[in-house]
Design a protein around this motif. Structure first.
Motif, PDB file in Angstrom:
ATOM      1  N   CYS A   1       0.870  -1.190   0.000  1.00 31.97           N
ATOM      2  CA  CYS A   1       0.000   0.000   0.000  1.00 31.97           C
ATOM      3  C   CYS A   1       0.898   1.228   0.000  1.00 31.97           C
ATOM      4  O   CYS A   1       1.165   1.830   1.035  1.00 31.97           O
ATOM      5  CB  CYS A   1      -0.908  -0.002   1.228  1.00 31.97           C
ATOM      6  N   THR A   2       1.419   1.548  -1.192  1.00 32.35           N
ATOM      7  CA  THR A   2       2.326   2.696  -1.282  1.00 32.35           C
ATOM      8  C   THR A   2       1.655   3.852  -2.014  1.00 32.35           C
ATOM      9  O   THR A   2       0.774   3.631  -2.846  1.00 32.35           O
ATOM     10  CB  THR A   2       3.621   2.328  -2.053  1.00 32.35           C
ATOM     11  N   VAL A   3       2.056   5.053  -1.669  1.00 32.85           N
ATOM     12  CA  VAL A   3       1.556   6.235  -2.381  1.00 32.85           C
ATOM     13  C   VAL A   3       2.478   6.431  -3.584  1.00 32.85           C
ATOM     14  O   VAL A   3       3.666   6.679  -3.424  1.00 32.85           O
ATOM     15  CB  VAL A   3       1.606   7.494  -1.484  1.00 32.85           C
ATOM     16  N   PHE A   4       1.906   6.305  -4.769  1.00 31.87           N
ATOM     17  CA  PHE A   4       2.700   6.420  -5.999  1.00 31.87           C
ATOM     18  C   PHE A   4       2.320   7.717  -6.709  1.00 31.87           C
ATOM     19  O   PHE A   4       1.145   8.059  -6.827  1.00 31.87           O
ATOM     20  CB  PHE A   4       2.417   5.216  -6.912  1.00 31.87           C
ATOM     21  N   PHE A   5       3.319   8.462  -7.181  1.00 34.56           N
ATOM     22  CA  PHE A   5       3.065   9.694  -7.939  1.00 34.56           C
ATOM     23  C   PHE A   5       3.767   9.629  -9.283  1.00 34.56           C
ATOM     24  O   PHE A   5       4.932   9.238  -9.360  1.00 34.56           O
ATOM     25  CB  PHE A   5       3.574  10.921  -7.178  1.00 34.56           C
ATOM     26  N   SER A   6       3.031  10.026 -10.327  1.00 34.86           N
ATOM     27  CA  SER A   6       3.679  10.215 -11.631  1.00 34.86           C
ATOM     28  C   SER A   6       4.376  11.578 -11.603  1.00 34.86           C
ATOM     29  O   SER A   6       4.282  12.300 -10.614  1.00 34.86           O
ATOM     30  CB  SER A   6       2.627  10.189 -12.739  1.00 34.86           C
TER      31      SER A   6
END
Length: 339
Positions: A182-187
């Motif tokens: 459950c990771t916060v991923f950003f483009s």
């Protein structure tokens, strides 16, 4: 040996292989951070709610920020703690999205409150005569509403509409996404937007406002000193009080800004840089930086406790149980017209 979160190995996240001693140490440290955050902010909430003298527009803004920080310690940090130590998300994919949204929302709301508090202090120090007319309860209500609603719409909208993946969907599903994580991923785009919305804009407001307060408060102190030297009248003591109050306001805000920058700057710089570095920042470092950001919510009440005598007096009354006595809400915590 590698431990996996799921029995289908090629789509499973890798669990942490730390020893029980390291895990116990990490859990102890994080539980201490969580409890300190909860207790500190709860004392601020109880103090401002209970004592009638603290029912000022500024203090309702501080009360709202303490509520945000308390909820972060209550709803977000415990789950983040398990994820950080175990490197495994036990709570399902839907709750992962809710947790991530709530995390981004409350962290951003705390930062928004800090920037509005700095604007409020700017008006108090730099335009004291018109302060009460300009910053009334309605203006504070609007500040509180914006501080809660903008981060809520932004955080939940971004995570549930998957706008944070925009432009990097293929990269995410091929190389980052795994079961049990459950990771916060950003483009690249969403990372820059997150950096601007949650850090750069409110942070810049705080820095600019503090810069102005510092110079105006110093200027006022100098002009009061000059006037005192010319007049040599008994007004000197009164001016000294307002002068020290202005300096204290500048100093307090300076510490608040400093703590904010130290806590959040590393996380947001890494968030905005990571997509441009092809996601080479290790997850463990990212986790450590998230906890560094959480510490801002832990330190906020400590700054007030250190700088405001009314907070210390309220704390003594709460701990001694005196707030349960009749008419304790009418107790005078300070002498001046403003805390």
């Amino acid at each position: 040996t590698m431990l996996f979160c799921h029995n289908i190995l090629n789509i499973s996240c890798v669990k942490s292989n730390w020893s029980n001693d390291i895990r116990a140490s990490l859990y102890s440290l994080m539980v201490l951070i969580i409890l300190t955050t909860l207790v500190g902010n709860l004392i601020v909430i109880i103090s401002i709610s209970h004592f009638k003298q603290l029912h000022t527009p500024t203090n309702w803004l501080i009360h709202s920020m303490a509520t945000v920080d308390f909820l972060l310690g209550c709803l977000v940090m415990p789950y983040s703690m398990v994820r950080s130590v175990e490197h495994h998300w036990y709570f399902g994919e839907v709750f992962c999205k809710i947790h991530t949204s709530t995390d981004i929302m409350l962290s951003s709301a705390s930062i928004f409150h800090l920037s509005f508090i700095s604007i409020d202090r700017y008006c108090a120090v730099c335009d004291p005569l018109r302060y009460k007319a300009r910053i009334n309860i309605l203006v504070i209500f609007v500040m509180i509403f914006v501080s809660w609603s903008v981060p809520a719409i932004y955080a939940f909208g971004m995570v549930f509409l998957e706008l944070n993946l925009k432009g990097a969907e293929e990269m995410y599903y091929k190389h980052v996404h795994c079961i049990g994580g459950c990771t916060v991923f950003f483009s690249k785009i969403s990372g820059v937007v997150a950096f601007m919305t949650s850090f750069y804009v409110p942070g810049s407001i705080m820095l600019c406002v503090y810069y102005r307060i510092y110079f105006i408060a110093n200027g006022q102190a100098r002009s009061i000193n000059d006037m005192n030297q010319k007049l040599h009248i008994g007004l000197k003591e009164k001016h000294g009080i307002s002068q020290s109050k202005e300096r204290k306001a500048a100093k307090t805000l300076g510490i608040v800004v400093g703590v904010f920058l130290i806590c959040w700057c590393p996380f947001f710089v890494c968030t905005v840089m990571d997509p441009f570095l092809d996601y080479t920042i290790p997850p463990t470092l990212n986790d450590a930086l998230i906890w560094s950001g959480y510490l801002n919510s832990t330190f906020n009440p400590m700054v007030y406790a250190f700088f405001y005598p009314w907070f210390r007096k309220a704390l003594k009354m709460i701990l001694s149980g005196k707030i349960f006595q009749k008419d304790s809400s009418m107790c005078k915590l300070f002498l001046e017209s403003n805390p």
